[in-house]
Design a protein around this motif. Structure first.
Motif, mmCIF file in Angstrom:
data_model
loop_
_atom_site.group_PDB
_atom_site.id
_atom_site.type_symbol
_atom_site.label_atom_id
_atom_site.label_comp_id
_atom_site.label_asym_id
_atom_site.label_seq_id
_atom_site.Cartn_x
_atom_site.Cartn_y
_atom_site.Cartn_z
ATOM 1 N N VAL A 59 -4.629 -0.461 2.798
ATOM 2 C CA VAL A 59 -4.143 -0.547 4.176
ATOM 3 C C VAL A 59 -4.021 -2.019 4.562
ATOM 4 N N ILE A 60 -2.818 -2.433 4.951
ATOM 5 C CA ILE A 60 -2.622 -3.839 5.333
ATOM 6 C C ILE A 60 -2.230 -4.003 6.794
ATOM 7 N N SER A 61 -1.883 -2.917 7.475
ATOM 8 C CA SER A 61 -1.522 -3.009 8.885
ATOM 9 C C SER A 61 -1.632 -1.624 9.510
ATOM 10 N N THR A 62 -2.010 -1.596 10.793
ATOM 11 C CA THR A 62 -2.180 -0.320 11.482
ATOM 12 C C THR A 62 -1.394 -0.310 12.786
ATOM 13 N N SER A 63 -1.276 0.878 13.372
ATOM 14 C CA SER A 63 -0.554 1.032 14.626
ATOM 15 C C SER A 63 -1.334 1.962 15.535
ATOM 16 N N ALA A 64 -1.524 1.553 16.793
ATOM 17 C CA ALA A 64 -2.249 2.394 17.749
ATOM 18 C C ALA A 64 -1.520 3.698 17.995
ATOM 19 N N GLU A 65 -0.190 3.670 17.888
ATOM 20 C CA GLU A 65 0.606 4.869 18.126
ATOM 21 C C GLU A 65 0.604 5.807 16.922
ATOM 22 N N ARG A 66 0.433 5.253 15.728
ATOM 23 C CA ARG A 66 0.465 6.063 14.501
ATOM 24 C C ARG A 66 -0.802 5.814 13.693
ATOM 25 N N ARG A 67 -1.935 6.238 14.227
ATOM 26 C CA ARG A 67 -3.221 5.901 13.611
ATOM 27 C C ARG A 67 -3.426 6.543 12.249
ATOM 28 N N LEU A 68 -2.745 7.650 12.005
ATOM 29 C CA LEU A 68 -2.880 8.323 10.714
ATOM 30 C C LEU A 68 -1.841 7.846 9.710
ATOM 31 N N ALA A 69 -0.993 6.914 10.135
ATOM 32 C CA ALA A 69 0.112 6.479 9.278
ATOM 33 C C ALA A 69 0.221 4.952 9.268
ATOM 34 N N PRO A 70 -0.726 4.263 8.622
ATOM 35 C CA PRO A 70 -0.675 2.802 8.572
ATOM 36 C C PRO A 70 0.344 2.294 7.552
ATOM 37 N N THR A 71 0.498 1.002 7.474
ATOM 38 C CA THR A 71 1.315 0.376 6.433
ATOM 39 C C THR A 71 0.427 0.088 5.229
ATOM 40 N N LEU A 72 0.910 0.459 4.049
ATOM 41 C CA LEU A 72 0.127 0.315 2.821
ATOM 42 C C LEU A 72 0.806 -0.613 1.829
ATOM 43 N N MET A 73 -0.016 -1.191 0.965
ATOM 44 C CA MET A 73 0.469 -1.801 -0.257
ATOM 45 C C MET A 73 0.132 -0.819 -1.380
ATOM 46 N N LEU A 74 1.132 -0.118 -1.891
ATOM 47 C CA LEU A 74 0.895 0.821 -2.990
ATOM 48 C C LEU A 74 0.642 0.044 -4.267
ATOM 49 N N ILE A 75 -0.505 0.310 -4.917
ATOM 50 C CA ILE A 75 -0.869 -0.474 -6.095
ATOM 51 C C ILE A 75 -0.986 0.361 -7.371
ATOM 52 N N LEU A 76 -1.226 1.679 -7.233
ATOM 53 C CA LEU A 76 -1.325 2.550 -8.409
ATOM 54 C C LEU A 76 -0.428 3.764 -8.210
ATOM 55 N N ASN A 77 0.281 4.172 -9.277
ATOM 56 C CA ASN A 77 1.125 5.353 -9.179
ATOM 57 C C ASN A 77 0.295 6.617 -9.364
ATOM 58 N N SER A 78 0.939 7.755 -9.417
ATOM 59 C CA SER A 78 0.216 9.030 -9.493
ATOM 60 C C SER A 78 -0.601 9.175 -10.774
ATOM 61 N N LYS A 79 -0.228 8.403 -11.807
ATOM 62 C CA LYS A 79 -0.989 8.429 -13.057
ATOM 63 C C LYS A 79 -2.056 7.349 -13.087
ATOM 64 N N LYS A 80 -2.235 6.669 -11.942
ATOM 65 C CA LYS A 80 -3.203 5.585 -11.772
ATOM 66 C C LYS A 80 -2.859 4.375 -12.633
ATOM 67 N N GLU A 81 -1.556 4.182 -12.822
ATOM 68 C CA GLU A 81 -1.058 2.996 -13.510
ATOM 69 C C GLU A 81 -0.595 1.988 -12.467
ATOM 70 N N PRO A 82 -0.820 0.689 -12.684
ATOM 71 C CA PRO A 82 -0.458 -0.320 -11.674
ATOM 72 C C PRO A 82 1.046 -0.389 -11.435
ATOM 73 N N TYR A 83 1.409 -0.529 -10.166
ATOM 74 C CA TYR A 83 2.794 -0.825 -9.826
ATOM 75 C C TYR A 83 3.041 -2.309 -10.082
ATOM 76 N N GLN A 84 4.175 -2.603 -10.707
ATOM 77 C CA GLN A 84 4.553 -3.987 -10.969
ATOM 78 C C GLN A 84 5.941 -4.257 -10.405
ATOM 79 N N PRO A 85 6.043 -4.890 -9.263
ATOM 80 C CA PRO A 85 4.945 -5.328 -8.387
ATOM 81 C C PRO A 85 4.539 -4.200 -7.452
ATOM 82 N N PRO A 86 3.429 -4.386 -6.713
ATOM 83 C CA PRO A 86 3.052 -3.393 -5.697
ATOM 84 C C PRO A 86 4.153 -3.227 -4.663
ATOM 85 N N THR A 87 4.175 -2.062 -4.028
ATOM 86 C CA THR A 87 5.221 -1.739 -3.062
ATOM 87 C C THR A 87 4.635 -1.614 -1.661
#
Length: 411
Positions: A342-370
């Protein structure tokens, strides 16, 4: 003066998207929502509410849809520790503020490090040495608190007194902003937070980092840092009385078990209460020489359990609300099984913050993160970009600091 809010007791089977849930029928800690107060935006939230609650209280004014009048109970009021004002709107996007905040953070670390070094050698600093730094920090927090808040997570592995002082300053400023403090109040709170532990510079080397249990004499000496801090600050010209009070009272506790004067809740100043909360939060989430760090989620659960006993209960709940359900720096798993920070949050969307995705569904690193803003998907009931739980960095060998530094410092 207490404010009146029209609430409506609603069976969870009657809830609809667009209703604003202001209270649950149980403590927030026993629910997946982490705290009370959010707008229902999707079917998943409706399902979670029906699974954990029999009924909730809906705020009619904040709801985006009509609420059947047959369920209206009565107007209720809830007293706040002081009149909470509306927080200022975000002035600039997170991405724009981040680089500016990083420069301010680095300069602040140098400033507070120099001040602490001078105090250890018997040299008293001028309030002018730190006033500009505190003003720059509060300015950044007012423009967009997420940037500075993320920096407290990046530097969390640095257990130096200077990092702790700065992190407590930032946390306090962000909390004060959430409470709607004016410029003067925010400055005094942030200054006192930055200088809250200056008395530790007058203690013998190694006492604060001692691994073994303190002897009674050592414990008394360690606790004397509050009095020593108050004495140091009282020698400065143009220092607000509130900053001296924070140094003296940030270890007082609501039930009278704190020090140095064993004050109880009503005897402790509001600013000192705030710094006592942010001081403990940063200490337990960053870790100390004596204790390993714990996650933000675990810290907030423990601090919620300590409300009214150690802290002002209403302020603790407001602090948790200010951080959000998923505090910045939390590592979360999505329904898609991807992992993100989690890198940023919103008072209006508390359950939906901004993320840096770092691992895919197989737990392999994203290159680069998204970078992904989950709020873009809240209206779609079939998407997989929804947080299912908070995870431990160690479970996936995630070095959060390295990820953030490598990907964001380069922008």
């Amino acid at each position: 003066m207490a404010q009146e809010t029209e609430k409506q007791k609603v069976d969870t089977r009657d809830l609809k998207k667009g209703m604003y849930v202001s209270e649950l029928d149980r403590p927030w800690i026993e629910s997946p929502f982490m705290f009370q107060g959010f707008l229902i935006t999707n079917e998943q939230e409706l399902l979670q509410l029906s699974q954990c609650c029999n009924y909730v209280y809906v705020d009619v004014a904040k709801s985006k849809v009509d609420v059947p009048s047959r369920l209206v109970m009565s107007k209720t009021s809830k007293k706040a520790p002081f009149p909470k004002k509306t927080a200022a709107p975000i002035e600039v996007p997170f991405e724009k503020e981040f680089q500016r905040a990083k420069s301010i953070y680095n300069n602040a670390i140098d400033t507070i490090s120099d001040i602490l070094t001078d105090l250890r050698t018997g040299k008293l600093f001028s309030i002018k040495d730190i006033k500009e730094t505190v003003i720059e920090i509060t300015g950044s927090v007012m423009r967009n608190p997420d940037a500075m808040m993320l920096l407290t997570q990046i530097e969390a592995q640095d257990k130096a007194a200077s990092s702790h002082a700065l992190n407590v300053c930032i946390l306090s400023a962000a909390f004060g902003r959430y409470l709607g403090m004016n410029e003067k109040e925010l400055y005094e709170l942030s200054l006192g937070a930055m200088l809250h532990d200056v008395g530790e510079t007058q203690l013998p080397d190694g006492l604060m980092s001692k691994q073994n249990t303190y002897s009674p004499e050592e414990l008394n000496l360690m606790q004397s840092h509050t009095l020593k801090g108050g004495e140091l600050l009282s020698q400065l010209e143009d220092i607000p009385d509130s900053a001296i009070t924070i140094a003296l009272s940030h270890h007082e506790r609501a039930n009278g078990s704190g020090y140095p004067k064993r004050l109880v809740n009503d005897q402790i100043s509001t600013l000192a209460k705030i710094v006592s909360i942010t001081d403990v939060y940063d200490s337990v989430t960053s870790g100390t020489e004596r204790e390993a760090p714990i996650s933000a989620t675990d810290a907030l659960k423990s601090m919620y359990d300590w409300r009214n006993e150690l802290f002002d209960g209403e302020l603790i709940e407001l602090f948790i609300q200010s951080l959000g359900i998923y505090p910045i720096g939390s590592i979360v798993q999505l329904r898609s099984d991807e992992i993100g920070i989690v890198i940023s949050t919103s008072a209006e969307r508390r359950l939906a913050p901004t993320l840096m995705l770092i691992l895919n569904s197989k737990k392999e690193p994203y290159q680069p993160p998204t970078i992904i803003n989950l709020s873009q998907y809240v209206e779609d009931d079939k998407h997989d970009y929804e947080i299912t739980n908070v995870v431990d960095a160690e479970d996936y060998s995630i070095d959060k600091t390295s990820y953030i530094m490598r990907e964001l410092y380069a922008t």
